[in-house]
Design an enzyme around this catalytic site. Structure first.
Site, short mmCIF file in Angstrom:
data_model
loop_
_atom_site.label_atom_id
_atom_site.label_comp_id
_atom_site.label_asym_id
_atom_site.label_seq_id
_atom_site.Cartn_x
_atom_site.Cartn_y
_atom_site.Cartn_z
N THR A 352 16.56 4.37 -10.07
CA THR A 352 17.56 4.56 -11.20
C THR A 352 18.70 5.58 -10.70
OG1 THR A 352 16.34 4.12 -13.17
CG2 THR A 352 18.29 5.33 -13.57
N CYS A 435 8.62 1.54 -17.74
CA CYS A 435 9.75 2.77 -17.95
C CYS A 435 9.48 3.67 -18.87
CB CYS A 435 11.16 2.05 -18.11
SG CYS A 435 12.53 3.54 -18.18
N GLY A 538 2.81 5.46 -6.23
CA GLY A 538 2.59 6.80 -6.78
C GLY A 538 2.25 7.68 -5.53
N ASP A 539 3.29 8.66 -5.23
CA ASP A 539 3.00 9.78 -4.28
C ASP A 539 2.81 9.50 -2.84
OD1 ASP A 539 2.92 11.39 -6.79
OD2 ASP A 539 0.83 11.44 -6.93
#
Length: 697
Positions: A352, A435, A538-539
């Site tokens: 975003t 989201c 993730g990460d």
């Protein structure tokens, strides 16, 4: 060292803790392992900033009195700064700005000739060229991004690089120049039909009818549609295949489907349905006006079938040969669809605000294989909002590109899928069901769908049956922390029609705190059917993270890279070259220069385009400041959850890039886009608990 940087050093755990080494306190040095255990970046001692000199006890009382006085003055000032302007005041300011000489007519700016404006005296923009040139901001250094040997700059006099134009001002067009490299723009004709709710969705409605999901879920809409159906019964509109006229009422039982929809949605969420569902269906219209004379004249704007509005010739041909009433029987088998293999491909997540087209171009240049547009809300797409459709734009360098949409109900999502499928050139469509943003979740979309598996089923089944494009889904582990449920849905998601699913290893309640749960992602990947590709997210912040996840779970098709690409977009190069890139400050500045150039090409080289590019550049810089160069760390690679101490870089530019002050980000933007306008301020849209300093100085 300025005051804001001194405050940062004083408040940072390394400086404020009792074990922090300094000449004044004689503390002991913490080992890199101890710092890592506390999620503090182990920066080499020689690069750390010295702690500030604490005030003596004699002056502490005076400082406290001054602090109290400042605290009394700040609330009034902050209240004044945050005062919201009314819509009427904003409209008045826009009109005044248009009357200004700086708001020159685009046609006059392109040509330099006042007579070229088709509106003449009725034009709402200024035609005073001399006044505009007197007030225009100074030109920027560098070359106009639109200058070429074949075509002139489309912004003409308004271009901030007008001095580099070779032979005066000649006619150009910004849309024409952009058309060669960017696609997926919304045509004005389609936009007007969406505004007036005249667009028809035969594929989506047929699929929704087959699943019993068609129709709005409130009594008012039901009565309106019942009235329309009664009117249609009296019309002489019938099936006439020879003349091309199709009676859509024979294919869609509106009354029955609305009743079923009312019973279903009232049990789910009646109030949300009123906000999310589009207006009632319009009267079916014959494809040939000769069959029903007089009906076309009664319509100010004719209805349009989505499949006839395609911008691609090959899609138009396919739409012309398929009738709405036979669409259900011609649904492609999943094995006949174009399958995208995500294995070993570097996937840039939809991000975003920062994941705009210029940023994606930068990542493509640095090694990204798959790109995806920012999340677009289905309701806004169906309303024809230009700002939402801008999120779907695609650059020619994005060879494997998808768009991400988000909605709460099957009808809005399915109609948006059909609209995107016909109006845009995409390789896959991703449905966001993860989201965590409140404004999205409160409407029943995003991760709220994880609490309603039957609604998930309806959305995926209807959307996958409407398009032959690759359909993917993005989810989180669960809505509530500690109540994972994706493992129980993973097999069903594949059966409902999704070709791939991306699992973000966090719950909605967790948001971005703590580390992602990759063990749970592995569990879901092992339970997934063979036809469903599973991607983890993730990460991921280094090639070692990528290698570990791929080695620990061979069933994992690939990994999606999100915040890691925001902080260091060259992570794609590191993964492909299997190395830690100790990138220099000069190389990082070159990447920012590429973004600025891509931004000017995308948003324009006039003042508005320059400032739009600056805003998005500053949003990105609010992430890049978190990067710690490899050569400054005692332990590599850097982890995403590490909090950096206040440190010096190896040169002045590297030190500037490490600052978390918005004033320093603005200084970097001025290196690339010139001086900011008077009164310019900036605060990032996305704030993190660990990085919450965004003051302008």
């Amino acid at each position: 060292m300025d005051e804001s940087q001194a405050e940062l050093v004083q408040d940072h755990p390394i400086v404020s803790s009792g074990s922090t080494p300094s000449a004044s306190n004689g503390g002991t040095q913490q080992t890199p392992e101890e710092l890592v255990a506390r999620a503090i970046a182990p920066v080499k001692r020689e690069f750390l900033r010295p702690p500030p000199v604490r005030p003596s006890s004699s002056s502490s009382t005076t400082n406290k009195d001054d602090a109290v006085t400042d605290a009394k003055d700040k609330p009034a000032q902050s209240a004044l700064d945050k005062e919201k302007k009314s819509k009427r005041q904003l409209k008045r300011e826009r009109r005044q700005q248009q009357k200004s000489a700086l708001s020159i007519c685009p046609e006059v700016a392109r040509t330099g000739d006042v007579s070229t404006c088709p509106y003449n005296d009725k034009c709402r923009f200024s035609h005073d060229v001399e006044a505009f040139m007197a007030l225009k901001a100074d030109d920027l250094e560098g070359k106009c991004p639109f200058i070429s040997d074949d075509e002139p700059c489309p912004y003409g006099l308004a271009c901030r690089f007008s001095k580099t134009h070779r032979s005066g001002v000649s006619v150009g067009n910004a849309n024409t120049r952009r058309k060669g490299s960017e696609v997926n723009g919304l045509s004005k004709d389609v936009q007007k039909l969406l505004w007036k709710n005249k667009m028809k969705f035969p594929k989506a409605d047929a699929k929704l009818k087959a699943l019993g999901l068609l129709g709005p879920a409130n009594s008012k809409s039901k009565n309106l549609v019942d009235k329309e159906v009664d009117q249609l019964d009296s019309n002489d509109c019938h099936v006439n295949n020879e003349n091309g006229c199709v009676d859509l009422t024979n294919d869609i039982d509106v009354k029955g489907d609305i009743s079923a929809k009312i019973e279903e949605e009232d049990a789910v969420n009646e109030t949300s349905a009123n906000d999310e569902h589009p207006p009632p269906l319009k009267k079916p219209k014959c494809a040939t006006e000769k069959c029903c004379p007089g009906r076309a004249e009664d319509e100010s704007v004719g209805e349009k079938v989505v499949s006839d509005s395609s911008i691609e010739p090959e899609i138009q041909v396919a739409a012309d040969t398929i009738h709405p009433e036979t669409e259900r029987s011609l649904k492609l088998h999943p094995r006949e669809r174009k399958i995208i293999d995500f294995r070993e491909k570097l996937y840039l997540a939809p991000l975003t605000t920062v994941g705009n087209l210029p940023f994606r171009r930068v990542c493509k240049f640095l090694g990204a294989d798959v790109t995806c547009g920012e999340m677009a809300m289905c309701t806004n797409l169906l309303q024809g909002q230009a700002s939402e459709w801008a999120l779907l734009r695609r650059h020619s360098s994005e060879d494997l590109f998808g768009v991400q949409i988000c909605g709460a109900y099957a009808d809005t999502v399915t109609r948006a899928v059909e609209l995107v499928d016909q109006e845009c050139v995409v390789d896959f469509i991703d449905i966001n069901m993860g989201c965590p943003i409140d404004i999205v979740v409160n409407k029943g979309a995003g991760s709220a769908l994880l609490t309603k598996p039957m609604r998930m089923k309806g959305i995926i089944e209807a959307a996958s049956g409407t398009t032959d494009k690759h359909l993917t889904v993005k989810v989180r582990t669960a809505y509530f922390e500690g109540k994972n449920r994706v493992h129980s849905l993973i097999a069903d998601i594949g059966g409902w029609g999704a070709s791939a699913v991306t699992i973000h290893g966090r719950s909605r309640q967790q948001r971005y705190s703590k580390l992602a749960d990759w063990e749970y992602i592995y569990e879901c990947a092992r339970k997934a059917p063979d036809a469903l590709q599973v991607l983890g997210n993730g990460d991921i912040f280094s090639y070692l993270d990528w290698n570990k996840h791929k080695a620990d779970c061979p069933e994992l098709s690939s990994c999606m890279i999100a915040r890691g690409a925001l902080v260091k977009p060259w992570i794609f190069t590191e993964i492909k070259e299997q190395r830690h890139w100790d990138i220099s400050s000069g190389e990082r500045l070159n990447i920012l220069m590429d973004f600025a150039r891509f931004g000017l090409e995308h948003w324009g080289s006039d003042t508005k385009g320059v400032e739009t590019t600056r805003r998005f550049l500053l949003e990105w810089l609010s992430y890049t400041c978190r990067y710690i160069p490899v050569g400054l760390l005692d332990v590599i690679p850097q982890r995403l959850n590490w909090r950096p101490p206040s440190y010096f870089g190896r040169d002045d530019l590297e030190t500037l890039m490490a600052s978390d002050s918005a004033a320093d980000w603005i200084r970097i933007s001025e290196m690339l886009l010139g001086k900011v306008p008077d009164g310019f301020t900036f605060a990032p849209k996305h704030k993190s608990n660990a990085y919450d300093r965004a003051e302008n100085g």
